[in-house]
Scaffold this motif. Structure first.
Motif, PDB file in Angstrom:
ATOM      1  N   LYS A   5      25.754 -87.280-106.570  1.00  0.00           N
ATOM      2  CA  LYS A   5      25.261 -88.618-106.225  1.00  0.00           C
ATOM      3  C   LYS A   5      26.394 -89.529-105.766  1.00  0.00           C
ATOM      4  CE  LYS A   5      21.096 -88.586-109.053  1.00  0.00           C
ATOM      5  NZ  LYS A   5      20.378 -89.173-110.199  1.00  0.00           N
ATOM      6  N   ILE A   8      27.274 -88.566-102.168  1.00  0.00           N
ATOM      7  CA  ILE A   8      26.242 -89.036-101.240  1.00  0.00           C
ATOM      8  C   ILE A   8      26.299 -90.552-101.093  1.00  0.00           C
ATOM      9  CG2 ILE A   8      23.738 -89.258-100.928  1.00  0.00           C
ATOM     10  CD1 ILE A   8      23.554 -86.392-102.173  1.00  0.00           C
ATOM     11  N   CYS A  11      28.639 -91.929 -98.534  1.00  0.00           N
ATOM     12  CA  CYS A  11      28.326 -91.679 -97.123  1.00  0.00           C
ATOM     13  C   CYS A  11      27.502 -92.809 -96.483  1.00  0.00           C
ATOM     14  CB  CYS A  11      27.571 -90.361 -96.982  1.00  0.00           C
ATOM     15  SG  CYS A  11      28.552 -88.908 -97.401  1.00  0.00           S
ATOM     16  N   VAL A  16      20.835 -84.917 -92.545  1.00  0.00           N
ATOM     17  CA  VAL A  16      20.864 -83.687 -93.338  1.00  0.00           C
ATOM     18  C   VAL A  16      20.390 -82.535 -92.458  1.00  0.00           C
ATOM     19  CG1 VAL A  16      19.916 -82.477 -95.349  1.00  0.00           C
ATOM     20  CG2 VAL A  16      20.441 -84.928 -95.494  1.00  0.00           C
ATOM     21  N   CYS A  31      19.437 -87.203-101.366  1.00  0.00           N
ATOM     22  CA  CYS A  31      19.879 -88.214-100.387  1.00  0.00           C
ATOM     23  C   CYS A  31      18.881 -89.357-100.283  1.00  0.00           C
ATOM     24  CB  CYS A  31      20.098 -87.575 -99.019  1.00  0.00           C
ATOM     25  SG  CYS A  31      21.589 -86.572 -98.895  1.00  0.00           S
ATOM     26  N   LEU A 114      25.369 -83.712 -93.322  1.00  0.00           N
ATOM     27  CA  LEU A 114      25.473 -82.908 -94.546  1.00  0.00           C
ATOM     28  C   LEU A 114      24.704 -81.606 -94.380  1.00  0.00           C
ATOM     29  CD1 LEU A 114      24.659 -85.701 -97.180  1.00  0.00           C
ATOM     30  CD2 LEU A 114      26.827 -85.260 -95.995  1.00  0.00           C
ATOM     31  N   PRO A 140      28.080 -81.392 -99.662  1.00  0.00           N
ATOM     32  CA  PRO A 140      28.204 -82.050-100.965  1.00  0.00           C
ATOM     33  C   PRO A 140      27.784 -81.193-102.151  1.00  0.00           C
ATOM     34  CG  PRO A 140      26.443 -83.048 -99.671  1.00  0.00           C
ATOM     35  CD  PRO A 140      27.164 -82.101 -98.767  1.00  0.00           C
TER      36      PRO A 140
END
Length: 192
Positions: A5, A8, A11, A16, A31, A114, A140
């Protein structure tokens, strides 16, 4: 999960790379939960290497998460370096997809793309990871040290339909290296 977390959160906005499989579905859900649906785009590559049923599952999953979903058409079969099916086949496929994802990200003013590579994937032969590095794709789940078993457990607790899906690599992975990849072979594999 806290580490994931935090990665993410840093970012802010993401695309994704979303196949609809166990890993990318879990990553997409986290996300959306962390960043909010307006800061997340799911992007699925569509070609002969991906079955219509898989694409439909990805579409339905993104819709259930109420997240914007891009379908990115790719033409691996038209790429001689892919179709000749050397041990770098996956590199050429991912390079094709990630280059298109990077264009979309740039157009959306999104820095981070990601993927669902997890900690267990470090032990596999994955030439597509070279393309990921070339295009600045972040992983991630791997960076947070999350394994496939943990992803399944988290996914089940989140009631994700993908939690118990079997591994389903692309159709081209069923063609032995050195044997040319054709639409006919991929169709036969998909029907089987």
């Amino acid at each position: 999960m806290d580490s994931l977390k935090a990665i993410i959160t840093s970012c802010e906005r993401v695309i994704v790379a979303f196949s609809g499989g166990v890993d990318s579905s879990f990553l997409l859900r986290v996300c959306v939960d962390v960043l909010g649906k307006n800061n997340v785009i799911a992007a699925t590559g569509a070609s002969e290497t991906y079955t219509p049923a898989e694409l439909e599952f990805a579409k339905n999953t993104a819709e259930e998460m109420n997240v914007r979903h891009l379908i990115i058409r790719t033409d691996e079969i038209g790429d001689e370096e892919f179709a000749s099916n050397t041990r770098l086949r996956c590199y050429h496929c991912k390079k094709n997809f990630y280059s298109k994802l990077r264009e979309k990200a740039d157009a959306e003013n999104i820095r981070f793309i990601l993927d669902g590579t997890n900690s267990d994937d470090k032990n596999d032969y994955r030439p597509g990871r070279i393309a990921a590095a070339e295009y600045g794709i972040l992983s991630p789940l791997m960076d947070a040290g999350i394994t496939k078993d943990e992803i399944r457990l988290y996914s089940k607790s989140m009631n994700l339909k993908s939690w118990d899906r079997p591994a389903n690599p692309c159709l081209a992975s069923r063609v032995p290296y050195g044997s040319r990849i054709t639409c006919e072979k991929l169709d036969m594999i998909a029907r089987a």
